[in-house]
Motif scaffolding. Structure first.
Motif, mmCIF file in Angstrom:
data_model
loop_
_atom_site.group_PDB
_atom_site.id
_atom_site.type_symbol
_atom_site.label_atom_id
_atom_site.label_comp_id
_atom_site.label_asym_id
_atom_site.label_seq_id
_atom_site.Cartn_x
_atom_site.Cartn_y
_atom_site.Cartn_z
ATOM 1 N N ASP A 179 1.302 2.668 -3.572
ATOM 2 C CA ASP A 179 0.151 3.431 -4.075
ATOM 3 C C ASP A 179 -0.008 4.751 -3.326
ATOM 4 O OD1 ASP A 179 -0.401 1.354 -5.823
ATOM 5 O OD2 ASP A 179 -1.728 0.335 -4.393
ATOM 6 N N ASP A 227 0.824 -1.218 0.000
ATOM 7 C CA ASP A 227 0.000 0.000 0.000
ATOM 8 C C ASP A 227 0.854 1.262 0.000
ATOM 9 O OD1 ASP A 227 -2.316 -1.516 0.020
ATOM 10 O OD2 ASP A 227 -2.439 -1.531 2.213
ATOM 11 N N LYS A 279 2.665 7.179 -4.673
ATOM 12 C CA LYS A 279 2.453 7.508 -6.094
ATOM 13 C C LYS A 279 1.183 8.324 -6.313
ATOM 14 C CE LYS A 279 1.709 5.335 -10.607
ATOM 15 N NZ LYS A 279 1.561 4.042 -11.330
ATOM 16 N N ASP A 280 0.091 7.905 -5.677
ATOM 17 C CA ASP A 280 -1.218 8.496 -5.978
ATOM 18 C C ASP A 280 -1.612 9.640 -5.057
ATOM 19 O OD1 ASP A 280 -1.439 6.553 -7.949
ATOM 20 O OD2 ASP A 280 -2.527 5.157 -6.652
#
Length: 211
Positions: free
Chosen positions: A93, A90, A96-97
């Motif tokens: 992500d 996790d 990155k997000d």
């Protein structure tokens, strides 16, 4: 024959008060003029001192703006903190997000901190959810932050490692990401191994206690 008695002719005299009033009238007018001038002078003087002693408002503290004038307000950076685990899928992500887009937009307005999740133990150690390899990965990333405080450097290095989080803390991966982000691998290794690993463990424990 009775003698005529002639009375002296008495000329009517005007009251002296009217002459006195006329003589004193110019003096009264001059006095009034002097009083008015003196009063106006004092008012101007007080006004000028009032202007001099009125404190000017500081532009950095005033949130207001006036026509044709811009007021700058100094603002403290907003704290932004992310809590991750180096070998957690996790985390990839999250960085990155969420973290990277936020830093690209408001990086100059925030005070960014990357913290790591762990459980401090009674023997001054730390338990990491994904095992000892994750603890070592956390220490490496914390050392990068310690040596290179610029978020563009240590955050980029951390994201590079996270892309292949399953390989953390293999030397080849750490060396490649260090080279990619201009980080001295030897300094990074010395930080993690300082005092037989005690320094890195201390940094990790402090990060875990702050969560």
């Amino acid at each position: 024959m009775a003698a005529k008695i002639s009375l002296p002719i008495m000329e009517e005299k005007r009251p002296m008060r009217s002459h006195a009033r006329r003589r004193h009238r110019p003096l009264l007018i001059l006095t009034l003029i002097a009083i008015v001038v003196y009063a106006l002078y004092n008012i101007n003087t007080v006004s000028s001192y009032t202007v001099l002693f009125v404190p000017e408002s500081s532009p950095s503290r005033s949130p207001l703006t006036t026509a044709g004038q811009t007021t700058l307000v100094a603002r403290e950076p907003v704290p932004l903190e992310a809590h991750i685990m180096s070998k957690c899928p996790d985390a990839k992500d999250c960085l990155k997000d969420m973290v990277l887009p936020a830093m690209m937009r408001v990086g100059d307005k925030v005070n960014f901190t990357l913290s790591y999740i762990g459980t401090p133990t009674e023997n001054d150690g730390v338990d990491c959810k994904h095992g000892p390899g994750e603890c070592m990965g956390n220490i490496i990333e914390l050392c990068a932050h310690h040596l290179y405080p610029d978020p563009k450097i240590y955050l980029g290095f951390t994201m590079c490692l996270t892309r292949d989080y399953k390989l953390i803390p293999q030397r080849e991966l750490v060396e490649d990401c260090a080279l990619e982000h201009a980080i001295d691998f030897e300094k990074l290794n010395d930080c993690a191994a300082q005092d037989n690993g005690a320094f890195g463990l201390l940094v990790l424990r402090r990060a875990a206690l702050s969560d």
